[in-house]
Design a protein around this motif. Structure first.
Motif, PDB file in Angstrom:
ATOM      1  N   VAL A 114       0.816  -1.140   0.007  1.00  0.00           N
ATOM      2  CA  VAL A 114      -0.104  -0.188  -0.025  1.00  0.00           C
ATOM      3  C   VAL A 114       0.636   1.317  -0.159  1.00  0.00           C
ATOM      4  CG1 VAL A 114      -1.497   1.240   1.394  1.00  0.00           C
ATOM      5  CG2 VAL A 114      -1.802  -1.208   1.065  1.00  0.00           C
ATOM      6  N   SER A 115       2.109   1.210   0.469  1.00  0.00           N
ATOM      7  CA  SER A 115       2.773   2.397   0.797  1.00  0.00           C
ATOM      8  C   SER A 115       3.775   2.260  -0.506  1.00  0.00           C
ATOM      9  CB  SER A 115       3.743   2.244   2.069  1.00  0.00           C
ATOM     10  OG  SER A 115       3.014   2.049   3.080  1.00  0.00           O
ATOM     11  N   ALA A 116       3.932   1.533  -1.350  1.00  0.00           N
ATOM     12  CA  ALA A 116       4.742   1.431  -2.549  1.00  0.00           C
ATOM     13  C   ALA A 116       4.957   2.681  -3.293  1.00  0.00           C
ATOM     14  CB  ALA A 116       4.783   0.244  -3.277  1.00  0.00           C
ATOM     15  N   SER A 117       3.679   2.891  -3.855  1.00  0.00           N
ATOM     16  CA  SER A 117       3.679   4.184  -4.562  1.00  0.00           C
ATOM     17  C   SER A 117       4.149   5.536  -4.155  1.00  0.00           C
ATOM     18  CB  SER A 117       2.223   4.328  -5.168  1.00  0.00           C
ATOM     19  OG  SER A 117       2.025   5.219  -6.137  1.00  0.00           O
ATOM     20  N   THR A 118       3.475   5.741  -3.028  1.00  0.00           N
ATOM     21  CA  THR A 118       3.766   7.001  -2.182  1.00  0.00           C
ATOM     22  C   THR A 118       5.338   7.153  -1.974  1.00  0.00           C
ATOM     23  OG1 THR A 118       1.796   7.098  -0.981  1.00  0.00           O
ATOM     24  CG2 THR A 118       3.504   8.191  -0.078  1.00  0.00           C
ATOM     25  N   LEU A 119       6.003   5.874  -1.484  1.00  0.00           N
ATOM     26  CA  LEU A 119       7.473   5.846  -1.415  1.00  0.00           C
ATOM     27  C   LEU A 119       8.161   6.211  -2.598  1.00  0.00           C
ATOM     28  CD1 LEU A 119       7.478   3.198   1.494  1.00  0.00           C
ATOM     29  CD2 LEU A 119       8.273   5.533   1.763  1.00  0.00           C
ATOM     30  N   LEU A 120       7.701   5.587  -3.525  1.00  0.00           N
ATOM     31  CA  LEU A 120       8.734   5.658  -4.807  1.00  0.00           C
ATOM     32  C   LEU A 120       8.447   7.295  -5.342  1.00  0.00           C
ATOM     33  CD1 LEU A 120       7.612   2.379  -6.403  1.00  0.00           C
ATOM     34  CD2 LEU A 120      10.089   3.076  -5.614  1.00  0.00           C
ATOM     35  N   THR A 121       7.250   7.523  -5.379  1.00  0.00           N
ATOM     36  CA  THR A 121       6.962   8.859  -5.642  1.00  0.00           C
ATOM     37  C   THR A 121       7.840  10.081  -4.829  1.00  0.00           C
ATOM     38  OG1 THR A 121       4.790   8.546  -6.307  1.00  0.00           O
ATOM     39  CG2 THR A 121       5.449  10.921  -6.161  1.00  0.00           C
ATOM     40  N   GLY A 122       8.073   9.637  -3.621  1.00  0.00           N
ATOM     41  CA  GLY A 122       8.778  10.558  -2.579  1.00  0.00           C
ATOM     42  C   GLY A 122      10.256  10.536  -3.097  1.00  0.00           C
ATOM     43  N   ILE A 123      10.715   9.260  -2.956  1.00  0.00           N
ATOM     44  CA  ILE A 123      12.170   8.886  -3.366  1.00  0.00           C
ATOM     45  C   ILE A 123      12.317   9.740  -5.037  1.00  0.00           C
ATOM     46  CG2 ILE A 123      13.634   7.351  -4.195  1.00  0.00           C
ATOM     47  CD1 ILE A 123      12.151   5.328  -2.171  1.00  0.00           C
ATOM     48  N   ARG A 124      11.702   9.460  -5.807  1.00  0.00           N
ATOM     49  CA  ARG A 124      11.918  10.197  -7.031  1.00  0.00           C
ATOM     50  C   ARG A 124      12.012  11.721  -7.078  1.00  0.00           C
ATOM     51  NH1 ARG A 124       8.586   7.490  -9.881  1.00  0.00           N
ATOM     52  NH2 ARG A 124       6.771   8.700  -9.434  1.00  0.00           N
ATOM     53  N   ASP A 125      11.150  12.418  -5.901  1.00  0.00           N
ATOM     54  CA  ASP A 125      11.052  13.788  -5.912  1.00  0.00           C
ATOM     55  C   ASP A 125      12.321  14.198  -5.286  1.00  0.00           C
ATOM     56  OD1 ASP A 125       8.632  13.826  -7.056  1.00  0.00           O
ATOM     57  OD2 ASP A 125       7.394  14.080  -5.222  1.00  0.00           O
ATOM     58  N   VAL A 126      12.577  13.417  -4.293  1.00  0.00           N
ATOM     59  CA  VAL A 126      13.950  13.901  -3.578  1.00  0.00           C
ATOM     60  C   VAL A 126      15.477  13.633  -4.463  1.00  0.00           C
ATOM     61  CG1 VAL A 126      15.492  13.139  -1.614  1.00  0.00           C
ATOM     62  CG2 VAL A 126      13.156  13.457  -1.273  1.00  0.00           C
ATOM     63  N   SER A 127      15.143  12.622  -5.180  1.00  0.00           N
ATOM     64  CA  SER A 127      16.350  12.399  -6.050  1.00  0.00           C
ATOM     65  C   SER A 127      16.649  13.667  -7.159  1.00  0.00           C
ATOM     66  CB  SER A 127      16.160  10.892  -6.841  1.00  0.00           C
ATOM     67  OG  SER A 127      16.233  10.065  -5.956  1.00  0.00           O
TER      68      SER A 127
END
Length: 84
Positions: free
Chosen positions: A60-73
């Protein structure tokens, strides 16, 4: 994570395949999401055994975390600053 003590495991510092193979197998068997931080599936038994990064979390958290990681990157060396 599997015991409910943390929400996610993110490692972007580089590993070798053998560092994550068993934990990834256990996480997948428990129904966790496992991917590279790009969202791609980790690939094993490659000519180059380095695995640069990994994310393990509740599906359930994967999409949110991947988006956040991409944004920070995308910040690079210049993170956003709060408004003045």
């Amino acid at each position: 994570m599997l015991l409910g003590e943390v929400d996610a495991y993110v490692h972007a510092g580089g590993q070798y395949e053998w560092d994550s193979a068993a934990p990834v197998a256990v996480a997948l068997a428990a129904g966790a999401h496992v991917s590279r931080i790009s969202g791609a599936a980790p690939e094993y038994n490659q000519k180059d055994p380095r695995l640069p990064d990994i994310l393990v979390c509740h599906p359930v958290s994967a999409s949110t975390l991947l988006t956040g990681i991409r944004d920070v990157s995308s910040w690079g060396d210049d993170p956003p600053h709060p408004p003045k």
